[in-house]
Write a protein that holds these residues in place. Structure first.
Motif, short mmCIF file in Angstrom:
data_model
loop_
_atom_site.label_atom_id
_atom_site.label_comp_id
_atom_site.label_asym_id
_atom_site.label_seq_id
_atom_site.Cartn_x
_atom_site.Cartn_y
_atom_site.Cartn_z
N ALA A 173 -47.45 -60.43 -39.70
CA ALA A 173 -46.05 -60.83 -39.77
C ALA A 173 -45.13 -59.61 -39.71
N SER A 174 -45.53 -58.52 -40.36
CA SER A 174 -44.67 -57.35 -40.46
C SER A 174 -44.51 -56.59 -39.15
N ILE A 175 -45.51 -56.69 -38.26
CA ILE A 175 -45.36 -55.98 -36.99
C ILE A 175 -45.23 -56.93 -35.80
N GLY A 176 -45.35 -58.23 -36.04
CA GLY A 176 -45.06 -59.22 -35.01
C GLY A 176 -46.14 -59.32 -33.95
N GLY A 232 -44.66 -55.97 -31.81
CA GLY A 232 -43.81 -57.13 -31.57
C GLY A 232 -42.55 -57.09 -32.42
N SER A 233 -41.95 -58.26 -32.60
CA SER A 233 -40.75 -58.38 -33.43
C SER A 233 -41.17 -58.79 -34.84
N PRO A 234 -40.84 -57.96 -35.85
CA PRO A 234 -41.26 -58.27 -37.23
C PRO A 234 -40.68 -59.58 -37.73
N LEU A 235 -41.39 -60.16 -38.68
CA LEU A 235 -41.00 -61.42 -39.29
C LEU A 235 -40.84 -61.20 -40.79
N GLU A 236 -39.75 -61.67 -41.35
CA GLU A 236 -39.58 -61.61 -42.80
C GLU A 236 -40.67 -62.42 -43.47
N LEU A 237 -41.33 -61.86 -44.49
CA LEU A 237 -42.42 -62.56 -45.15
C LEU A 237 -41.95 -63.85 -45.80
N GLU A 238 -40.68 -63.93 -46.14
CA GLU A 238 -40.15 -65.17 -46.72
C GLU A 238 -40.23 -66.34 -45.75
N GLN A 239 -40.34 -66.03 -44.45
CA GLN A 239 -40.45 -67.08 -43.44
C GLN A 239 -41.87 -67.62 -43.32
N VAL A 240 -42.83 -66.92 -43.92
CA VAL A 240 -44.22 -67.38 -43.89
C VAL A 240 -44.45 -68.25 -45.11
N ASP A 245 -46.51 -59.86 -29.67
CA ASP A 245 -45.80 -59.82 -28.40
C ASP A 245 -46.26 -60.99 -27.52
N THR A 246 -46.13 -62.20 -28.05
CA THR A 246 -46.55 -63.41 -27.35
C THR A 246 -45.56 -64.53 -27.68
N GLU A 247 -45.83 -65.72 -27.14
CA GLU A 247 -45.01 -66.90 -27.43
C GLU A 247 -45.55 -67.67 -28.63
N ALA A 248 -46.39 -67.06 -29.44
CA ALA A 248 -46.96 -67.75 -30.60
C ALA A 248 -45.88 -68.10 -31.61
N PRO A 249 -46.00 -69.27 -32.28
CA PRO A 249 -45.08 -69.60 -33.38
C PRO A 249 -45.45 -68.78 -34.61
N LEU A 250 -44.91 -67.58 -34.72
CA LEU A 250 -45.39 -66.59 -35.68
C LEU A 250 -45.36 -67.08 -37.13
N PRO A 251 -44.29 -67.74 -37.63
CA PRO A 251 -44.34 -68.19 -39.02
C PRO A 251 -45.51 -69.13 -39.30
N LEU A 252 -45.76 -70.07 -38.38
CA LEU A 252 -46.88 -70.99 -38.56
C LEU A 252 -48.21 -70.26 -38.48
N VAL A 253 -48.36 -69.39 -37.48
CA VAL A 253 -49.62 -68.67 -37.32
C VAL A 253 -49.93 -67.83 -38.56
N CYS A 254 -48.94 -67.14 -39.09
CA CYS A 254 -49.18 -66.30 -40.26
C CYS A 254 -49.47 -67.13 -41.50
N ALA A 255 -48.84 -68.30 -41.61
CA ALA A 255 -49.16 -69.20 -42.73
C ALA A 255 -50.59 -69.71 -42.61
#
Length: 258
Positions: free
Chosen positions: A167-170, A58-66, A172-182
């Motif tokens: 978070a680092s590899i994202g 998927g699209s990676p997420l900066e860990l600072e966003q978690v 591939d869904t409509e999940a709210p990734l920052p919230l899910v990873c938190a």
């Protein structure tokens, strides 16, 4: 970034993923249970988290966003909006007329809270509890057939914990990734949870110390609901009390998003 890979891996390759590189096996490993256990045991030395993943990253997420520190504030606001939008369904659960070919679904009273009740409590580690690594291996044994069918691969991700690897590899869904990873971070701390990986669009999690008391499972079920996972919120429309009861002692959680 150069990965220091452990010995004894099956054939695979290193791929770029955002700002880092990950290792991906060419096929689903035939000795996955032994390999998984070894990789978990070597994580402190290698810094690599094993996950089972489909072909696309998927699209990676900066860990600072978690931001786990603000998780309660986010969930409190989300619960207020969720309760406002769902209240009509809890008071009048079946639309009139019922759509053709659809059976009336059971009444859902919704969560027994009028305001955000707070996170479910942390469960203490007991001498008889499995370690998170042991629980992960047990869950893996139940997932192998599904993983093979879905043509999953073994992925090694540089990360301190499994939630950060997601978070680092994202996704591939409509999940709210920052919230899910938190949430995943918090569940790791409170329940010894570990992310197993993604099969199709389903995120699978092993749990070493699941809650067993109704007061705890109701709070946890609300956290699951606020993850916005479709299989919990809408598909199927399981009444909240039934979903909360189903979490009692459950050591394998799954979440699905469009």
């Amino acid at each position: 970034m150069v990965l220091a890979l452990p010995d004894g891996l099956p054939p695979g390759r290193i791929l770029p993923c955002g700002w880092l590189h990950v290792w991906v096996s060419d096929e689903f490993p035939h000795d996955i249970e032994h390999l998984w256990s070894r990789l978990l045991g070597e994580h402190e030395a290698t810094g690599l988290v094993p996950l089972l993943w489909p072909g696309a990253l998927g699209s990676p997420l900066e860990l600072e966003q978690v931001d786990s520190d603000s998780l309660e504030d986010v969930l409190a606001a989300d619960f207020a909006e969720y309760r406002r939008s769902r209240l009509p369904f809890w008071t009048n659960p079946t639309p009139v007329p019922v759509p053709e070919g659809i059976e009336p679904w059971p009444h859902d009273p919704g969560p027994p809270f009028e305001q955000w009740p707070g996170l479910a409590p942390t469960l203490p580690v007991m001498p008889t509890d499995p370690t998170p690594e042991e629980a992960s291996v047990r869950t893996l044994a139940r997932l192998i057939d599904v993983a093979r069918r879905d043509r999953c691969r073994l992925v090694l991700v540089p990360a301190a914990r499994s939630s950060d690897a997601v978070a680092s590899i994202g996704l591939d869904t409509e999940a709210p990734l920052p919230l899910v990873c938190a949430l995943l971070r918090s569940w790791e701390d409170r329940y010894g949870a570990r992310v197993m990986g993604v099969f199709g669009r389903e995120l699978h999690v092993s749990v070493a110390r699941p809650p067993v008391e109704a007061s705890q499972t109701e709070l946890l079920a609300l956290e699951h609901v606020l993850s916005t996972a479709n299989n919990i919120v809408d598909d199927p429309p399981t009444p909240f009390p039934e979903y909360a009861a189903s979490l009692t002692g459950r050591t394998h959680w799954s979440f699905w998003w469009d």
